[in-house]
Design an enzyme around this catalytic site. Structure first.
Site, PDB file in Angstrom:
ATOM      1  N   HIS A 114       0.980  -1.323   0.156  1.00 25.58           N
ATOM      2  CA  HIS A 114      -0.220  -0.002  -0.012  1.00 25.58           C
ATOM      3  C   HIS A 114       0.589   1.464   0.136  1.00 25.58           C
ATOM      4  O   HIS A 114       0.469   2.582  -0.647  1.00 25.58           O
ATOM      5  CB  HIS A 114      -1.060  -0.218   1.534  1.00 25.58           C
ATOM      6  CG  HIS A 114      -2.106  -0.753   1.124  1.00 25.58           C
ATOM      7  ND1 HIS A 114      -2.747  -1.400   2.156  1.00 25.58           N
ATOM      8  CD2 HIS A 114      -2.639  -0.953   0.215  1.00 25.58           C
ATOM      9  CE1 HIS A 114      -3.243  -2.543   1.855  1.00 25.58           C
ATOM     10  NE2 HIS A 114      -3.686  -2.297   0.140  1.00 25.58           N
TER      11      HIS A 114
ATOM     12  N   ARG B 130      -9.740  -5.743 -11.480  1.00 26.77           N
ATOM     13  CA  ARG B 130      -9.322  -6.645 -10.349  1.00 26.77           C
ATOM     14  C   ARG B 130     -10.391  -7.300  -9.175  1.00 26.77           C
ATOM     15  O   ARG B 130     -11.200  -6.408  -8.152  1.00 26.77           O
ATOM     16  CB  ARG B 130      -8.152  -6.667  -9.147  1.00 26.77           C
ATOM     17  CG  ARG B 130      -6.692  -6.412  -9.877  1.00 26.77           C
ATOM     18  CD  ARG B 130      -6.277  -5.803  -8.947  1.00 26.77           C
ATOM     19  NE  ARG B 130      -4.503  -6.376  -9.186  1.00 26.77           N
ATOM     20  CZ  ARG B 130      -3.398  -6.537  -9.845  1.00 26.77           C
ATOM     21  NH1 ARG B 130      -3.502  -5.081  -9.985  1.00 26.77           N
ATOM     22  NH2 ARG B 130      -2.259  -6.458  -9.877  1.00 26.77           N
TER      23      ARG B 130
ATOM     24  N   ARG C 190     -12.094  -9.416 -14.262  1.00 25.84           N
ATOM     25  CA  ARG C 190     -11.347 -10.595 -13.595  1.00 25.84           C
ATOM     26  C   ARG C 190     -12.574 -11.010 -12.641  1.00 25.84           C
ATOM     27  O   ARG C 190     -12.505 -11.182 -11.788  1.00 25.84           O
ATOM     28  CB  ARG C 190     -10.128 -10.402 -13.314  1.00 25.84           C
ATOM     29  CG  ARG C 190      -9.287 -11.285 -12.622  1.00 25.84           C
ATOM     30  CD  ARG C 190      -8.147 -11.522 -12.730  1.00 25.84           C
ATOM     31  NE  ARG C 190      -7.373 -10.777 -11.493  1.00 25.84           N
ATOM     32  CZ  ARG C 190      -6.697 -10.795 -10.653  1.00 25.84           C
ATOM     33  NH1 ARG C 190      -5.502 -10.916 -11.450  1.00 25.84           N
ATOM     34  NH2 ARG C 190      -6.665  -9.602  -9.542  1.00 25.84           N
TER      35      ARG C 190
ATOM     36  N   GLU D 179      -0.443 -16.392 -15.956  1.00 24.46           N
ATOM     37  CA  GLU D 179      -0.081 -16.572 -14.824  1.00 24.46           C
ATOM     38  C   GLU D 179       1.407 -17.282 -14.102  1.00 24.46           C
ATOM     39  O   GLU D 179       1.860 -17.203 -12.623  1.00 24.46           O
ATOM     40  CB  GLU D 179       0.080 -15.766 -13.772  1.00 24.46           C
ATOM     41  CG  GLU D 179      -1.326 -15.860 -13.359  1.00 24.46           C
ATOM     42  CD  GLU D 179      -2.539 -14.962 -12.376  1.00 24.46           C
ATOM     43  OE1 GLU D 179      -2.006 -13.656 -11.781  1.00 24.46           O
ATOM     44  OE2 GLU D 179      -3.869 -14.616 -12.086  1.00 24.46           O
TER      45      GLU D 179
ATOM     46  N   ASN E  36       3.401 -10.228 -12.389  1.00 28.03           N
ATOM     47  CA  ASN E  36       3.755  -9.866 -10.649  1.00 28.03           C
ATOM     48  C   ASN E  36       4.038 -11.986 -10.637  1.00 28.03           C
ATOM     49  O   ASN E  36       4.488 -12.205  -9.672  1.00 28.03           O
ATOM     50  CB  ASN E  36       2.400  -9.976 -10.008  1.00 28.03           C
ATOM     51  CG  ASN E  36       2.498  -8.262 -10.664  1.00 28.03           C
ATOM     52  OD1 ASN E  36       3.342  -7.580 -11.323  1.00 28.03           O
ATOM     53  ND2 ASN E  36       1.022  -7.615 -10.235  1.00 28.03           N
ATOM     54  N   ASP E  37       2.420 -12.812 -10.872  1.00 27.21           N
ATOM     55  CA  ASP E  37       2.111 -13.802 -10.078  1.00 27.21           C
ATOM     56  C   ASP E  37       3.188 -14.740 -11.119  1.00 27.21           C
ATOM     57  O   ASP E  37       4.013 -15.922 -10.750  1.00 27.21           O
ATOM     58  CB  ASP E  37       1.609 -15.057 -10.742  1.00 27.21           C
ATOM     59  CG  ASP E  37       0.364 -14.218  -8.856  1.00 27.21           C
ATOM     60  OD1 ASP E  37       0.830 -14.445  -7.935  1.00 27.21           O
ATOM     61  OD2 ASP E  37      -1.000 -13.433  -9.143  1.00 27.21           O
TER      62      ASP E  37
ATOM     63  N   ARG F 263       6.136 -12.915  -4.422  1.00 26.92           N
ATOM     64  CA  ARG F 263       5.675 -11.716  -5.006  1.00 26.92           C
ATOM     65  C   ARG F 263       6.189 -10.749  -3.268  1.00 26.92           C
ATOM     66  O   ARG F 263       6.239  -9.618  -3.987  1.00 26.92           O
ATOM     67  CB  ARG F 263       4.860 -11.425  -5.771  1.00 26.92           C
ATOM     68  CG  ARG F 263       3.611 -11.573  -5.064  1.00 26.92           C
ATOM     69  CD  ARG F 263       2.887 -11.682  -6.347  1.00 26.92           C
ATOM     70  NE  ARG F 263       1.937 -10.502  -5.847  1.00 26.92           N
ATOM     71  CZ  ARG F 263       1.110  -9.981  -6.913  1.00 26.92           C
ATOM     72  NH1 ARG F 263       0.307 -11.406  -7.724  1.00 26.92           N
ATOM     73  NH2 ARG F 263       0.304  -8.915  -7.415  1.00 26.92           N
TER      74      ARG F 263
ATOM     75  N   CYS G 165      -0.905  -7.748 -17.868  1.00 28.24           N
ATOM     76  CA  CYS G 165      -1.465  -6.877 -17.137  1.00 28.24           C
ATOM     77  C   CYS G 165      -0.481  -6.502 -15.557  1.00 28.24           C
ATOM     78  O   CYS G 165      -1.070  -5.689 -14.720  1.00 28.24           O
ATOM     79  CB  CYS G 165      -2.712  -7.001 -16.642  1.00 28.24           C
ATOM     80  SG  CYS G 165      -2.985  -9.198 -16.182  1.00 28.24           S
TER      81      CYS G 165
HETATM   82  C1  PEP Z   1      -0.676 -11.015 -11.735  1.00 27.16           C
HETATM   83  O1  PEP Z   1      -0.488 -11.577 -11.227  1.00 27.16           O
HETATM   84  O2  PEP Z   1       0.243 -10.295 -12.214  1.00 27.16           O
HETATM   85  C2  PEP Z   1      -1.925 -10.118 -11.717  1.00 27.16           C
HETATM   86  C3  PEP Z   1      -1.639  -8.800 -12.896  1.00 27.16           C
HETATM   87  O3  PEP Z   1      -2.603 -10.586 -11.136  1.00 27.16           O
HETATM   88  P1  PEP Z   1      -2.851  -9.974  -9.029  1.00 27.16           P
HETATM   89  O4  PEP Z   1      -1.740  -8.947  -9.127  1.00 27.16           O
HETATM   90  O5  PEP Z   1      -3.956  -9.263  -8.813  1.00 27.16           O
HETATM   91  O6  PEP Z   1      -2.353 -10.692  -8.546  1.00 27.16           O
HETATM   92 MG    MG Z   2      -2.097 -12.181 -10.438  1.00 24.98          MG
END
Ligand code: PEP
Ligand code: MG
Length: 833
Positions: free
Chosen positions: A445, A552, A589, A683, A706-707, A717, A754
């Site tokens: 955050h 999201r 999503r 992901e 990210n994942d 992460r 994304c």
């Molecule tokens: C990701 O994993 O890159 C993604 C966009 O989903 P989140 O960050 O919401 O897990």
């Molecule tokens: Mg993700």
């Protein structure tokens, strides 16, 4: 403390008694720790000499203290120099904080092993709380037999109240190989007792009375810990300098180097970019002092009113902070925490026991924070940080402490173990140029708020940063994840020039938000927004967003105790779709909860590896009703925007088939003759590697870098220590993107990205070069990403993409892209400006 009743202490072991003077170790024979006895043991189980609470038991199991309800404190230390055995040969049978009976077994030890590997087996029993005693046995004792009789009488309380304003030392790094175990702790406590001041030793959020050996040991310090000394009272200054010097010299132990200035010789500290930008300014350390809380209240009605008043004031302050965007979401969540019935019940329960409002509120929040932290779950741990933040806000209001306590100099670069969202949002950006924290990740955050404020910030930096002197001139280059400790004039000028350029660039990019993201050679890329609210959708449109690439949906309802009604869900999606209109994509999503993202109204079992457990589509398929309801709500917006539905965390083809079946049933029931587009997030490596198998069955792919990064590199992460390595620029991640795009295009399907990688200007050439069709980015970065696309040639991007796929590691990829950026984008933007 007062000891009124005579008290008999039992022998903790069987063995031969020795006077302390005979112990070949001055720290014990000089009685600095306390007076007592020594036993040469013939048994191998150390038992409690009195009933009480285990006030400290060392991780290494060689020492334990028991404190009874009258404050009598007895320390037992098995063997000499046994701390060096690091737990080998010892088995702890009790835990710190546990209540024990006299005679209860506390520690078992392997006498042969200890005798062979340590200096001696001689075991000490010391009355740390200083009550005088008489010895009840000679020579030989049996475990459990009465050994000492403590005389009733007054003893001096060693726990002072901090009076007046406490002074704090600079942070220092503990040089002792085994932390402050009994010996160095005793030396420190003894030295502290010589000053007329109340003195505390601080380790992160814990504090110990520096005159109390047991309190120091209970801090469980280890080599390399960052500590601070605080003192209040007449000798405060002298105490701080003497004790800091003593700590730096090892408190009587041999240490390799005296660490007075522990910053390594390297002139650059590395971290991870939490918010882009750069700044040259002066170090301001922002450690918060402990608050003074009195336990006893002034009557339940008075204290209840005080708590009520503080909660109301905090609610008002939080409402005022709910300006816009990410900030609004965060502080709305804080406000909800203030209304949490369990928390309030806990606090009111304590008020009914005559505790003060401050004590009751603090106990309730601290207990819940601990509970959250103990669940080993990154997202809940983040809620713990929020609760801790809001808890402090209310506590300060109860205690009448001004929130804006930081008196900051100009051009401040704040350094902290961790900042809270409240602190971040209320930073005076006229004075603060940026900040650097030890904790936190790029997805926290605090990072989101820093980006919203446009403040450069870096996280995951070594604790050495906490030892930098206030006022030191440093250069923060958050883009590169670097804090330069000795910047030279040329570096500073270069940075200042590039900062000016960034400001100009931002203005330039903002002026051109309406232009499409088309490369110089005419290739269009769709730049859309990652959103979590209607407000963000509206903001994205004003910044030139071409649609929503990732809604999201779990964030819409994350802070709720009850599921939103189907109507409410449908209303939310419909409002968002209306704002976008029929010409723009809306990619919704489906719920990506479970494991790392708990949802209060979807009870889930705790999992050992939440990131590898029932997450995303797996959870939804286990509870198909949830998915069915969500599909129904989403379908209500089918004709209002170009609706796309996206499934998160897909790793098996069967998951896609099952979800599609449910969607088809719901669409039919809804009377739709055309199904909305259905795609999956890529992901998980299996989805990327099998993209050719998935492609015929989907309408699109969106890559969640990210994942995908965490699963490809097997790095959490949100792990602060892995933050610099869990890098989406790693060639392994890029190769999976390449595989996905190739397979998708072979079947005529489009691919978006994304994850946060799409929001990095540096990554745009490689993503375009790999053939990505859509970049879904965080809202404030839409103008930057669009402008970056306009400065590129697709043909060049394809070349650089091919080149970086063959590199060995993320750092090389970044460097290659930086060089490419410097050679192309920067020259072209200079021409355009
Ligand atoms: C990701 O994993 O890159 C993604 C966009 O989903 P989140 O960050 O919401 O897990
Ligand atoms: Mg993700």
């Amino acid at each position: 403390m007062t000891t009124t009743q005579p008290l008999e202490l039992l022998a903790p072991l069987s063995g031969v008694l020795l006077a302390l003077d005979k112990v070949p170790d001055p720290v014990f024979s000089s009685r600095v720790i306390g007076d007592g006895l020594c036993i040469d043991p013939t048994s191998q189980t150390l038992c409690a000499p009195l009933a009480g609470v285990v006030s400290n038991i060392q991780d290494s199991g060689h020492a334990v203290s028991i404190t009874d309800d009258q404050g009598v404190q007895v320390l037992m230390h098995i063997g000499l120099d046994t701390v060096n055995l690091a737990g080998e040969g010892f088995t702890r049978l009790v835990a710190q904080g546990e209540r024990v009976e006299a005679g209860q077994a506390l520690i078992e030890f392997d006498a042969d092993y200890v005798a062979l590997h340590a200096r001696s087996l001689l075991t000490l029993m010391l009355v740390v709380s200083d009550e005088p005693f008489t010895v009840l046995a000679n020579d030989l004792v049996e475990s459990g037999q009465p050994l000492l009789r403590l005389s009733p009488g007054e003893t001096v309380d060693t726990v002072d109240e901090e009076e007046g304003d406490a002074l704090f030392s600079k942070p220092l790094t503990l040089p002792n190989a085994n932390g402050l175990h009994a010996r160095p702790a005793a030396v420190l406590a003894q030295a502290a007792k010589g000053f007329n001041a109340s003195i505390y030793l601080h380790k992160q959020t814990q504090s110990a009375n520096a005159k109390s050996l047991v309190a120091i040991m209970a801090l469980q310090t280890v080599h390399g810990d960052t500590l601070q000394v605080s003192a209040a009272g007449e000798d405060a200054d002298a105490a701080i300098s003497a004790l800091v010097a003593l700590l730096a010299q090892g408190c009587g132990e041999d240490v390799a180097v005296a660490v007075v200035e522990p910053v390594p010789s390297a002139s650059v500290l590395k971290g991870v970019c939490a918010s882009p930008g750069s700044a040259f300014g002066q170090v301001v350390q922002v450690a918060e002092p402990e608050l003074n809380i009195t336990e006893k209240g002034a009557g339940e009605a008075v204290e209840r009113a005080a708590l009520e008043h503080a909660l109301n004031a905090a609610t008002e302050a939080l409402q005022a902070l709910q300006g816009k965007g990410a900030q609004a979401e965060i502080f709305r969540a804080h406000q909800e925490l203030l209304e949490d019935p369990t928390l309030l019940e806990h606090a009111h329960g304590l008020l009914a026991q005559d505790k003060s409002a401050a004590f009751a509120w603090n106990s309730a929040t601290v207990a819940t924070v601990k509970l959250f932290q103990g669940l080993g779950n990154a997202l809940i741990a983040e809620r713990a940080a929020d609760l801790s933040d809001v808890g402090q806000r209310v506590l300060k209001l109860i205690l009448g402490i001004q929130e804006s306590a930081w008196d900051l100099p100009e051009r401040a670069i704040l350094i902290a173990e961790q900042l809270t969202p409240s602190q971040t949002a209320s930073l005076d950006t006229r004075k603060v140029l940026g900040f650097v924290t030890v904790g936190g990740g790029a997805t926290s955050h605090v990072a989101i708020l820093a980006r919203a404020l446009g403040l450069p910030a870096m996280c995951g930096v070594s604790t050495h940063v906490l030892a930098l002197a206030n006022g030191k001139q440093v250069l923060l280059d958050a883009d590169k994840g670097e804090l330069h400790l000795d910047p030279n004039l040329a570096e500073i000028e270069q940075l200042e020039a590039s900062r000016q350029q960034q400001v100009q660039r931002r203005q330039h990019d903002l002026a051109q938000v309406a232009l499409p993201a088309t490369t110089r050679d005419g290739h269009h890329v769709e730049v859309t927004a990652n959103v979590a609210s209607l407000q963000e959708v509206e903001q994205s449109l004003t910044l030139g967003g071409e649609g929503v690439g990732l809604l999201r949906s779990e964030f819409l309802y994350l802070d709720r105790n009850r599921a939103p009604s189907p109507e409410e869900q449908a209303d939310t999606y419909t409002a968002i779709a209306r704002a976008l209109g029929t010409e723009r994509n809306l990619v919704v999503r489906t719920l990506d909860v479970g494991g790392d993202k708990p949802l209060a109204y979807v009870p889930m079992d705790a999992e050992t590896n939440p990131f590898l457990g029932l997450r995303g589509i797996r959870l939804c398929l286990e509870r198909p009703q949830l998915l069915r309801e969500q599909f129904r709500a989403i379908l209500a917006s089918a004709r209002l925007a170009r609706l796309h539905i996206m499934l998160p965390m897909v790793s098996l083809l069967s998951e896609l088939h099952l979800a599609r079946k449910i969607l088809e049933e719901e669409a039919r029931a809804f009377g739709l003759n055309e199904l909305p587009k259905l795609g999956i997030m890529v992901e998980v490596p299996s989805a990327a590697l099998m993209a050719d198998v998935f492609a015929p069955h989907v309408d699109f792919f969106s890559i969640g870098t990210n994942d995908l990064t965490q699963y490809t590199l097997a790095m959490d992460r949100d792990h602060p220590r892995l933050a610099s390595q869990a890098d989406s620029f790693h060639p392994a991640v890029l190769r999976l993107i390449a595989t996905t795009v190739k397979a998708a295009h072979a079947h005529g399907k489009w691919v978006g990205v994304c994850g946060a990688l799409a929001s990095e200007a540096l990554a745009v050439p490689v993503l375009l070069g790999l053939g990505v069709d859509e970049l879904s980015v965080s809202v404030p970065l839409i103008p930057t990403i669009k402008a970056t696309v306009r400065e590129l040639d697709l043909a060049d991007c394809q070349l650089i993409a091919r080149q970086v796929l063959g590199l060995e590691e993320a750092a090389q990829v970044r460097e290659a892209l930086r060089l490419y950026h410097a050679a192309t984008v920067e020259t072209s933007s200079v021409v355009e400006l």
